[in-house]
Design a protein around this motif. Structure first.
Motif, mmCIF file in Angstrom:
data_model
loop_
_atom_site.group_PDB
_atom_site.id
_atom_site.type_symbol
_atom_site.label_atom_id
_atom_site.label_comp_id
_atom_site.label_asym_id
_atom_site.label_seq_id
_atom_site.Cartn_x
_atom_site.Cartn_y
_atom_site.Cartn_z
ATOM 1 N N ASN A 193 0.834 -1.208 0.000
ATOM 2 C CA ASN A 193 0.000 0.000 0.000
ATOM 3 C C ASN A 193 0.873 1.266 0.000
ATOM 4 O O ASN A 193 2.103 1.186 0.089
ATOM 5 C CB ASN A 193 -0.965 -0.028 1.195
ATOM 6 N N ASP A 194 0.222 2.413 -0.099
ATOM 7 C CA ASP A 194 0.956 3.682 -0.205
ATOM 8 C C ASP A 194 1.854 3.931 1.008
ATOM 9 O O ASP A 194 2.989 4.388 0.865
ATOM 10 C CB ASP A 194 -0.035 4.857 -0.321
ATOM 11 N N GLN A 195 1.340 3.636 2.206
ATOM 12 C CA GLN A 195 2.097 3.932 3.425
ATOM 13 C C GLN A 195 3.439 3.202 3.434
ATOM 14 O O GLN A 195 4.483 3.789 3.717
ATOM 15 C CB GLN A 195 1.330 3.504 4.682
ATOM 16 N N VAL A 196 3.412 1.909 3.114
ATOM 17 C CA VAL A 196 4.626 1.110 3.200
ATOM 18 C C VAL A 196 5.598 1.494 2.071
ATOM 19 O O VAL A 196 6.820 1.543 2.266
ATOM 20 C CB VAL A 196 4.260 -0.405 3.239
ATOM 21 N N GLN A 197 5.063 1.824 0.912
ATOM 22 C CA GLN A 197 5.938 2.227 -0.199
ATOM 23 C C GLN A 197 6.634 3.555 0.107
ATOM 24 O O GLN A 197 7.838 3.713 -0.117
ATOM 25 C CB GLN A 197 5.130 2.344 -1.493
ATOM 26 N N GLN A 198 5.861 4.488 0.645
ATOM 27 C CA GLN A 198 6.424 5.806 0.973
ATOM 28 C C GLN A 198 7.431 5.676 2.126
ATOM 29 O O GLN A 198 8.491 6.311 2.111
ATOM 30 C CB GLN A 198 5.276 6.767 1.340
ATOM 31 N N ALA A 199 7.126 4.831 3.107
ATOM 32 C CA ALA A 199 8.064 4.608 4.216
ATOM 33 C C ALA A 199 9.375 4.033 3.685
ATOM 34 O O ALA A 199 10.465 4.397 4.147
ATOM 35 C CB ALA A 199 7.443 3.679 5.256
ATOM 36 N N GLY A 200 9.272 3.138 2.706
ATOM 37 C CA GLY A 200 10.471 2.561 2.084
ATOM 38 C C GLY A 200 11.335 3.636 1.443
ATOM 39 O O GLY A 200 12.565 3.646 1.600
ATOM 40 N N ARG A 201 10.669 4.565 0.740
ATOM 41 C CA ARG A 201 11.427 5.653 0.096
ATOM 42 C C ARG A 201 12.101 6.542 1.136
ATOM 43 O O ARG A 201 13.245 6.972 0.962
ATOM 44 C CB ARG A 201 10.503 6.474 -0.820
ATOM 45 N N LEU A 202 11.405 6.820 2.248
ATOM 46 C CA LEU A 202 11.997 7.647 3.313
ATOM 47 C C LEU A 202 13.241 6.960 3.886
ATOM 48 O O LEU A 202 14.282 7.593 4.097
ATOM 49 C CB LEU A 202 10.984 7.879 4.440
ATOM 50 N N LEU A 203 13.139 5.656 4.134
ATOM 51 C CA LEU A 203 14.237 4.932 4.774
ATOM 52 C C LEU A 203 15.453 4.806 3.858
ATOM 53 O O LEU A 203 16.592 4.792 4.327
ATOM 54 C CB LEU A 203 13.764 3.534 5.218
ATOM 55 N N GLN A 204 15.193 4.741 2.545
ATOM 56 C CA GLN A 204 16.297 4.638 1.587
ATOM 57 C C GLN A 204 17.202 5.868 1.622
ATOM 58 O O GLN A 204 18.373 5.809 1.260
ATOM 59 C CB GLN A 204 15.751 4.461 0.168
ATOM 60 N N GLN A 205 16.607 6.985 2.053
ATOM 61 C CA GLN A 205 17.370 8.244 2.020
ATOM 62 C C GLN A 205 18.211 8.462 3.268
ATOM 63 O O GLN A 205 18.893 9.483 3.385
ATOM 64 C CB GLN A 205 16.395 9.430 1.865
ATOM 65 N N VAL A 206 18.143 7.533 4.211
ATOM 66 C CA VAL A 206 18.786 7.765 5.503
ATOM 67 C C VAL A 206 19.928 6.768 5.723
ATOM 68 O O VAL A 206 19.693 5.614 6.066
ATOM 69 C CB VAL A 206 17.741 7.629 6.633
ATOM 70 N N PRO A 207 21.168 7.198 5.511
ATOM 71 C CA PRO A 207 22.297 6.261 5.628
ATOM 72 C C PRO A 207 22.499 5.743 7.053
ATOM 73 O O PRO A 207 23.115 4.698 7.249
ATOM 74 C CB PRO A 207 23.498 7.092 5.165
ATOM 75 N N GLN A 208 21.944 6.443 8.059
ATOM 76 C CA GLN A 208 22.099 6.009 9.451
ATOM 77 C C GLN A 208 21.320 4.721 9.749
ATOM 78 O O GLN A 208 21.580 4.062 10.741
ATOM 79 C CB GLN A 208 21.628 7.096 10.432
ATOM 80 N N ILE A 209 20.347 4.409 8.890
ATOM 81 C CA ILE A 209 19.563 3.197 9.086
ATOM 82 C C ILE A 209 19.932 2.186 8.003
ATOM 83 O O ILE A 209 19.939 2.519 6.817
ATOM 84 C CB ILE A 209 18.047 3.506 8.996
ATOM 85 N N ASN A 210 20.250 0.970 8.429
ATOM 86 C CA ASN A 210 20.615 -0.089 7.487
ATOM 87 C C ASN A 210 19.338 -0.746 6.955
ATOM 88 O O ASN A 210 18.993 -1.861 7.330
ATOM 89 C CB ASN A 210 21.514 -1.095 8.213
ATOM 90 N N TYR A 211 18.654 0.002 6.079
ATOM 91 C CA TYR A 211 17.369 -0.460 5.564
ATOM 92 C C TYR A 211 17.581 -1.488 4.447
ATOM 93 O O TYR A 211 18.280 -1.217 3.480
ATOM 94 C CB TYR A 211 16.564 0.737 5.044
ATOM 95 N N THR A 212 16.970 -2.673 4.601
ATOM 96 C CA THR A 212 17.207 -3.748 3.624
ATOM 97 C C THR A 212 16.028 -4.000 2.693
ATOM 98 O O THR A 212 16.059 -4.922 1.896
ATOM 99 C CB THR A 212 17.542 -5.074 4.353
#
Lengths: 342, 342
Positions: A193-212
């Motif tokens: 859904n939109d929420q999870v897709q947008q959250a994914g984009r936010l996390l991709q931009q943050v090098p402090q979080i090891n988003y997989t």
């Protein structure tokens, strides 16, 4: 360990003092420096204290009140009208510095609303999340959040949960660059859904979080990631469904091993090994979820917890208080949020 | 049983013809009146047909195409641009009356979109739902829908899913007044998001549906209800998480029974019983979900299905075709919807 005081909503959960008081006695026997304030109806609590050894009884205080939060109270209603409830007074004690942590097996929505308003959230965090540590294949701890405190979450909330989960894994388990994933219906970027897709984009931009990236439901217990983020509707149902199927498997296993004399005999011989496994996999072993993102420690027990399970939740509250968890999270969170916003 | 033709997307899933073709051969050996059209790249399919017995090979037709739907294709893109894909041509065969059912292990969103547009939904149904039959404590079948075809659902859609699930349980399992529940974070009426609360209110007004209220995740496998309704995001993650924990339990059980000579010996003696249980609980045993609410039969297999699991999905498609499931559902649905609207 220095002396610690825990404020306990003695009336919460399906069974109230019948479970909460005996579990309290057990916890006090295990932790000689622990004190517990039982908040609730004194006559009902006293009933279960008659046999307590004096040196245990000495470390129990009773904060009498007859008001309770019911399971059908809406959060806003509880917040406005249950100011003398056992749940509310337990939270107040943390806010007033009279206890280092509080614990309830009562209404999750009310606990969340009261904690948020009274204890307040940490800087940069809008909503606390209910988080628990799950068993995984390789025995590494996996944090799943939110487990039901926030039924609907926008992408920014999911993002904040991811940051909090990462900090939790880093500070409690000393995991370096914890792997953080979003729970979704597919691992491809177009899924969900939109929420999870947008959250994914936010996390991709943050090098402090090891988003997989996204993971699917069957990977929760794979041990491939350290932190799994979803909204409270999905998290609550997922966790409970896992408990349900675990119980079904155990039931089927027992049934299948009770047919036929020879198999029954073997099953008996093998029983201790299977029992130890079942205890290890027993959801009660993992009872106790923390409301993180608050300025104080609030632990939620299953409403249906038995004495052993409730003791697990008390132990969790004690551990978090010893670690001064909110301060640990706040320190790390501050540096990450500073980095992100700079 | 009269002769039946199944159109099979031979290229779908993680492994394509390597799994779909051998499973096809097995299915044809089991069902002497079955014919299968393998839709996909002929050279790749032929590779796995070299050893087929002539009397089996005679009942296979190949519909050659090189176009496929990828896992990252968005549904709308697949619908517009994959008109010669193996998935699309298999669905077309059902629409053209050349096959009585079709089956794919490919992209769920694309399968749903194509099926809906080409085959159309039944009167009174806006969106097809992906449904599967789960194991429960007392071995009664429990239907869970939606499993991922509809990531977000409004209350009206959840209501329609409840009606379809009830009809499915009634017509396939001959359950009288099937118990229908909505999956939620609590059983109290105040719990959950707007969609699930509103769907509950809609269902309460309809005497034709035996609506029993909200259930929590741990009750899915309790056998207390016959039909469980949720949106596709929750359903997909819940089902996959259950599979994940089942695998973890089996893994831990095996590990725990492999330590120590005596226990190992006993484990070996007890192995057939445990194996039969594990097979029974194996998610593969339940592979195959149906897209119901359509005017034709569409079955979805797990993308990661192995030969045995894919065979299960073929068997499901065959059973539904023998039962003429869409017609059965349509008849019952019509009478319920007439009653509701009169």
């Amino acid at each position: 360990m220095t002396s610690l005081t825990l404020a306990l909503d003695a009336m919460g959960g399906d069974f109230g003092p019948r479970i909460t008081v005996p579990a309290t006695l057990q916890a006090l026997r295990l932790n000689p420096l622990l004190k517990i304030v039982l908040v609730g109806d004194k006559p009902q609590i006293d009933e279960y204290l008659t046999c307590a050894e004096p040196q245990i009884r000495n470390r129990i205080e009773i904060e009498h009140t007859t008001e309770i939060v019911t399971m059908s109270d809406r959060p806003v209603h509880a917040l406005r009208n249950r100011k003398q409830s056992s749940m509310r007074l337990a939270i107040d004690m943390v806010q007033d510095g009279k206890a280092q942590a509080c614990l309830s097996a009562g209404n999750t929505g009310a606990l969340m609303a009261m904690s948020k308003v009274i204890l307040k959230t940490l800087p940069g965090i809008d909503r606390p999340a209910l988080v628990s540590c799950l068993p995984a294949v390789n025995n590494t701890p996996v944090y799943l959040l939110d487990l039901g405190a926030n039924v609907s979450c926008d992408s920014e909330t999911l993002f904040q949960f991811a940051v909090m989960g990462s900090v939790l894994s880093e500070t409690v388990d000393k995991t370096e660059a914890p792997k953080v994933a979003l729970l979704n219906v597919g691992s491809e970027e177009i899924k969900g859904n939109d929420q999870v897709q947008q959250a994914g984009r936010l996390l991709q931009q943050v090098p402090q979080i090891n988003y997989t990236g996204f993971i699917e439901g069957d990977e929760i217990y794979s041990g491939n990631v350290d932190v799994i983020v979803c909204d409270g509707f999905v998290g609550n149902i997922t966790l409970k469904a896992s408990e349900g199927i675990a119980r079904l498997l155990v039931h089927q296993l027992k049934k299948s091993l009770s047919k036929g004399f020879f198999v029954q005999l073997l099953a008996k011989l093998i029983a201790p090994r299977v029992h130890s496994l079942l205890n290890q996999m027993n959801p009660d072993h993992y009872n106790g979820a923390s409301l993180i993102g608050l300025r104080g420690i609030v632990v939620k027990s299953h409403g249906s917890a038995d004495e052993t399970a409730f003791l697990q939740a008390i132990n969790l509250a004690v551990t978090e208080a010893q670690r001064r968890l909110p301060q640990m999270i706040e320190d790390r969170l501050e540096s990450i949020l500073l980095d992100i916003n700079s």
